[in-house]
Write an enzyme that holds these catalytic residues in place. Sequence first.
Site, PDB file in Angstrom:
ATOM      1  N   GLU A  85      19.276  -5.192 -22.208  1.00  0.00           N
ATOM      2  CA  GLU A  85      18.632  -5.867 -23.338  1.00  0.00           C
ATOM      3  C   GLU A  85      18.307  -4.827 -24.395  1.00  0.00           C
ATOM      4  O   GLU A  85      18.571  -3.641 -24.231  1.00  0.00           O
ATOM      5  CB  GLU A  85      17.369  -6.605 -22.885  1.00  0.00           C
ATOM      6  N   ARG A  96       5.171 -18.092 -19.159  1.00  0.00           N
ATOM      7  CA  ARG A  96       5.551 -16.731 -18.795  1.00  0.00           C
ATOM      8  C   ARG A  96       4.325 -15.875 -18.504  1.00  0.00           C
ATOM      9  O   ARG A  96       4.350 -15.022 -17.617  1.00  0.00           O
ATOM     10  CB  ARG A  96       6.392 -16.088 -19.906  1.00  0.00           C
ATOM     11  N   TYR A 106       1.234  -8.749 -21.692  1.00  0.00           N
ATOM     12  CA  TYR A 106       0.996  -9.208 -23.061  1.00  0.00           C
ATOM     13  C   TYR A 106       1.961 -10.325 -23.421  1.00  0.00           C
ATOM     14  O   TYR A 106       2.969 -10.547 -22.759  1.00  0.00           O
ATOM     15  CB  TYR A 106       1.121  -8.047 -24.053  1.00  0.00           C
ATOM     16  N   LEU A 144      13.821  -9.238 -19.388  1.00  0.00           N
ATOM     17  CA  LEU A 144      12.705 -10.149 -19.611  1.00  0.00           C
ATOM     18  C   LEU A 144      13.242 -11.560 -19.860  1.00  0.00           C
ATOM     19  O   LEU A 144      14.189 -11.725 -20.645  1.00  0.00           O
ATOM     20  CB  LEU A 144      11.891  -9.688 -20.819  1.00  0.00           C
ATOM     21  N   ARG A 146     -11.482   4.999 -11.827  1.00  0.00           N
ATOM     22  CA  ARG A 146     -10.064   5.309 -11.719  1.00  0.00           C
ATOM     23  C   ARG A 146      -9.640   5.481 -10.260  1.00  0.00           C
ATOM     24  O   ARG A 146     -10.130   6.346  -9.550  1.00  0.00           O
ATOM     25  CB  ARG A 146      -9.728   6.571 -12.510  1.00  0.00           C
ATOM     26  N   LYS A 152       6.301  -9.057 -18.177  1.00  0.00           N
ATOM     27  CA  LYS A 152       6.038  -8.580 -19.543  1.00  0.00           C
ATOM     28  C   LYS A 152       4.792  -7.693 -19.547  1.00  0.00           C
ATOM     29  O   LYS A 152       3.711  -8.082 -19.982  1.00  0.00           O
ATOM     30  CB  LYS A 152       5.878  -9.755 -20.511  1.00  0.00           C
TER      31      LYS A 152
END
Length: 284
Positions: free
Chosen positions: A179, A52, A33, A204, A100, A147
Site C-alpha cells: 500500500e 474499523r 486512530y 489496512l 512505564r 490502524k
Amino acid sequence: MERIVYVNGEYVPEQEAKVSVFDRGFLFADGVYEVTAVLNGKLVDFDGHMRRLHRSLSELQMAMPCDEGELLAIHRAMIEKNALVEGMIYMQITRGAADRDFTFPASATPTLVMFTQTRSIIDSAQAKTGVRVVTVEDLRWGRRDIKTVQLLYPSMAKMIAQGKGADDAWLVQDGMVTEGTSNNTYIVTADGTIVTRDLSHDILPGITRAAVLRCARELQMKVEERAFSVEEALAAREAFSSSATGFVSPVVEIDGKALGDGQPGPVARRLRQVYIEESLKAAI
C-alpha cells in the site's frame, strides 16, 4: 479563530491541550486512530470508521472510551466549535496513562483526543495534476491491518519520496506492492481491470477502499483483489490510491516512469467523481 481540540471530556484551545507524559501512546505508540473526512460540515463514512475502530481496539485488547453515540456527538461538536466546512477530524485513542512497563496495565483510563484540520479535499490540486510515487521497501510491523499510531516508517518513506522529487511512496514487500504510506493502492491493466491488494494482515482495510470498490462494481468495472508487482504497476494503463483525506487520487508516475499519457486516467477520474457524489449524499 483559535482551534478547539477535545481531550478526555473537555473542549479546550489547542494551546491548553495536555496529555500525561506517562500516556502509553507517547511511550509505546500503544494507541489507534481514525481520520474522518468532513464535507459541507458533515461526516463521511462515519459508520465505517466506527466499525474499523472497534476492530482495532479489539485486536489490541483495548477498551472503548465511550459509546458510538457519544463519539458521534463529539465529532459534531468539533465541527461546530471549529466552524469546519471541509477537511477532517483526527481521533486518537490510547490505552491511557500508567507507570512505564512493557506489559499492559491492569487498569488504565483510555485517553481520547480529537482535533480538526481544514483542507480542500474536493478541489484538490493533486487530483488535477496526479501524484508521482516511488517504490520503497516495506519495513513496517506485521499487523498493518490494525490502524495504530505506529507511523514512523510511513513518515520516513514519505520523506524518502520527497527527497527523490516525488509526492509519495508505494511500499513493496517481496516485489509486490502492499500500500502507500497513508493510502490503499490500485492499478488499471491494459484491459481496464482494476487491481488492488486483497485484505490481509499486510494492508489496512481502508474505509474509502471499500466504498471505492463498491462504486467500481456498481459502474460495472471489473475488479480483482490480489497482489500486484512493481513491474505490473510500471506497465499499467493508469494507477491511483484511495484514502479518507485524498478520496481517489490519480497516480501519473511510478519510479520516474510516466503511466499512460502522464495525466490522471479516466478510471480514476470517474471513480473520484462518483465517490464524491455519493459521499455528499450519504454524509451525516
